[in-house]
Design an enzyme around this catalytic site. Structure first.
Site, PDB file in Angstrom:
ATOM      1  N   THR A 143      -1.210  56.437 -14.925  1.00 27.64           N
ATOM      2  CA  THR A 143      -1.151  55.609 -13.710  1.00 27.64           C
ATOM      3  C   THR A 143      -0.568  56.417 -12.543  1.00 27.64           C
ATOM      4  O   THR A 143       0.094  57.415 -12.745  1.00 27.64           O
ATOM      5  CB  THR A 143      -0.291  54.338 -13.920  1.00 27.64           C
ATOM      6  OG1 THR A 143      -0.672  53.712 -15.117  1.00 27.64           O
ATOM      7  CG2 THR A 143      -0.440  53.357 -12.783  1.00 27.64           C
ATOM      8  N   ARG A 173     -10.889  45.047 -19.728  1.00 26.23           N
ATOM      9  CA  ARG A 173      -9.430  45.051 -19.958  1.00 26.23           C
ATOM     10  C   ARG A 173      -8.710  45.362 -18.638  1.00 26.23           C
ATOM     11  O   ARG A 173      -9.053  46.313 -17.935  1.00 26.23           O
ATOM     12  CB  ARG A 173      -9.061  46.086 -21.012  1.00 26.23           C
ATOM     13  CG  ARG A 173      -7.551  46.194 -21.295  1.00 26.23           C
ATOM     14  CD  ARG A 173      -6.885  47.289 -20.489  1.00 26.23           C
ATOM     15  NE  ARG A 173      -5.474  47.459 -20.825  1.00 26.23           N
ATOM     16  CZ  ARG A 173      -4.634  48.221 -20.135  1.00 26.23           C
ATOM     17  NH1 ARG A 173      -5.053  48.877 -19.077  1.00 26.23           N
ATOM     18  NH2 ARG A 173      -3.371  48.322 -20.495  1.00 26.23           N
ATOM     19  N   GLY A 192      -4.848  46.015 -17.033  1.00 23.87           N
ATOM     20  CA  GLY A 192      -3.461  46.286 -17.399  1.00 23.87           C
ATOM     21  C   GLY A 192      -2.481  45.697 -16.397  1.00 23.87           C
ATOM     22  O   GLY A 192      -2.795  44.771 -15.644  1.00 23.87           O
ATOM     23  N   ASP A 193      -1.289  46.258 -16.382  1.00 23.52           N
ATOM     24  CA  ASP A 193      -0.225  45.752 -15.505  1.00 23.52           C
ATOM     25  C   ASP A 193      -0.382  46.196 -14.056  1.00 23.52           C
ATOM     26  O   ASP A 193       0.137  45.542 -13.147  1.00 23.52           O
ATOM     27  CB  ASP A 193       1.135  46.228 -16.018  1.00 23.52           C
ATOM     28  CG  ASP A 193       1.228  47.760 -16.052  1.00 23.52           C
ATOM     29  OD1 ASP A 193       0.223  48.417 -16.414  1.00 23.52           O
ATOM     30  OD2 ASP A 193       2.294  48.300 -15.709  1.00 23.52           O
ATOM     31  N   GLY A 213       2.580  53.460 -18.244  1.00 21.65           N
ATOM     32  CA  GLY A 213       2.604  53.394 -19.695  1.00 21.65           C
ATOM     33  C   GLY A 213       1.829  52.192 -20.185  1.00 21.65           C
ATOM     34  O   GLY A 213       0.920  51.695 -19.507  1.00 21.65           O
TER      35      GLY A 213
END
Ligand code: GLY
Length: 312
Positions: free
Chosen positions: A163, A191, A193-194, A215
C-alpha cells in the site's frame, strides 16, 4: 501562526517524491495537494507492485485499485474501490469528494465517474506484473474447480500488500491523508481492503491527528483501526499509547481466522500516525517494518523502524 510542515509515509515511498512534496509545502502548498502529488508519483512507479501501474492483479489477472483521500480540516473524504483502467485512483477519489454528495464509489460506478470527469484511462497491468501472474496464478488455473478454490490455492504464496500511505501537515496546520493500493496480490475479484474505507485504513482530523494502515487490510477493517487511533488521540491518549493499543488489537486478529492462517509473507499490519502537533510514529506486528519522515529542516527523509507490537 505558521506551523512546521511534516511528511510521513511508508518506507517504500521514494525519497525524491517526499523531497519534492516538502518543497511544495515550503512554498505554501495545501496538505491535500501534496498528499495527492506523492500518491500520484507512487501510482506511476512500475517498480511498486502494490500500488497503481504495475500493481499485482487479482486472481483473474485484472488490476483492481482502491484509494482514499481525507481532508482533516473539513472532514471531507472521497474514495474509490475495485476501480479498473485508470491511471490515478487517488485523484479520482479526491474528485468524488469534491464533485458528489457521496464518499465512495466502487467498480463500474467509479469507472463511469472517472470517464465523466475526464480522468486518464490506462492499462494498469504492466508486462512484469502480467508475467508474475502468469507464472504464479494462471499456471494453476487448471488445478482449481472454481475461482474460490483458485484464490485459496494461491493465497499461501501471496506476495504481500504494501500500500501507499502518506500523511501531510502543511504550514497552516492542516492534515491530509492519501492511501492508494492494488490490494492483496491474486485477491478474489471484487475484494476490497481497508485502504479505501474511511475509518479502517485512513482517518484524519486536523484537531487531533491522522492514521493510515498497511498490511493485511482485513485486520484493520475489523477494528476500524484508523478511526480508533484518532479517537484515542481525541480522548487524550499519547501517540504511542494509541498506536500500541490499536496495533495490539490487530495483532490479536492475525492468524486467527481461516482466511488469515495460511498467510506467511503477508500476515502483518503497520499503522502510521501523526498527531496535530506534527509528531509521528509507526507501529507494526513485524520487527523489520520501517517508515519515512521528512521535516522542514531536513534535506532528505529519515527512515525509522516502526515499533514492533505483539498481541500480549
Ligand atoms: N492494506 C491493503 C489491503 O489490504 O488491501
Amino acid at each position: 501562526m505558521a506551523h512546521t510542515p511534516v511528511l510521513l509515509a511508508n518506507a517504500e515511498v521514494k525519497d525524491e517524491y517526499l523531497v519534492a512534496g516538502m518543497r511544495m509545502l515550503k512554498n505554501g502548498a495545501h496538505a491535500g495537494d501534496v498528499a495527492e502529488f506523492v500518491a500520484r508519483a507512487v501510482e506511476d512507479d512500475p517498480e511498486e507492485h502494490t500500488v497503481g501501474y504495475g500493481g499485482f492483479p487479482n486472481v483473474l489477472g485484472e488490476v483492481e485499485l482502491d484509494a482514499s483521500f481525507m481532508d482533516g480540516t473539513t472532514l471531507q473524504a472521497g474514495a474509490v474501490a475495485a476501480l479498473k483502467g485508470f491511471r490515478h485512483p487517488i485523484s479520482i477519489a479526491r474528485e468524488v469528494m469534491r464533485r458528489l454528495p457521496h464518499v465512495m464509489l466502487v467498480g463500474e460506478g467509479a469507472a463511469r465517474f472517472a470517464r465523466e470527469i475526464g480522468a486518464e484511462p490506462r492499462e494498469m497491468l504492466s508486462p512484469e506484473a502480467r508475467r508474475a501472474w502468469e507464472e504464479q496464478v494462471a499456471a494453476m488455473m487448471g488445478e482449481a474447480p472454481d475461482t474460490i478454490a483458485l484464490t485459496w490455492h494461491v493465497w499461501r504464496r501471496t506476495r504481500g500488500h504494501d500500500t501507499m500511505n502518506v500523511i501531510v501537515r502543511d504550514v497552516h496546520g492542516n492534515l491530509c491523508t492519501a492511501v492508494s493500493t492494488s490490494g492483496i496480490a491474486w485477491k478474489y475479484p471484487g475484494r476490497v481492503g481497508d485502504s479505501p474505507l474511511i475509518g479502517a485504513g485512513n482517518y484524519c482530523d486536523s484537531r487531533y491527528g491522522a492514521a493510515t494502515c498497511m498490511g493485511l487490510g482485513e485486520a484493520a477493517m475489523r477494528i476500524a483501526a484508523a478511526a480508533q487511533v484518532v479517537t484515542l488521540l481525541r480522548l487524550g491518549w499519547s501517540l504511542v499509547a494509541a498506536g500500541v493499543e490499536v496495533t495490539r488489537q490487530m495483532a490479536a486478529l492475525l492468524g486467527r481466522s481461516r482466511a488469515e492462517q495460511p498467510m506467511r509473507v503477508a500476515d502483518w499490519v503497520r499503522v502510521l500516525i501523526m498527531d496535530a502537533q506534527g509528531n509521528v510514529g509507526a507501529f507494526a506486528t513485524r520487527a523489520d517494518l520501517c517508515y519515512k519522515v521528512l521535516t522542514a529542516e531536513a534535506e532528505t527523509p529519515i527512515t525509522q523502524r516502526a515499533m514492533c507490537v505483539s498481541k500480549d
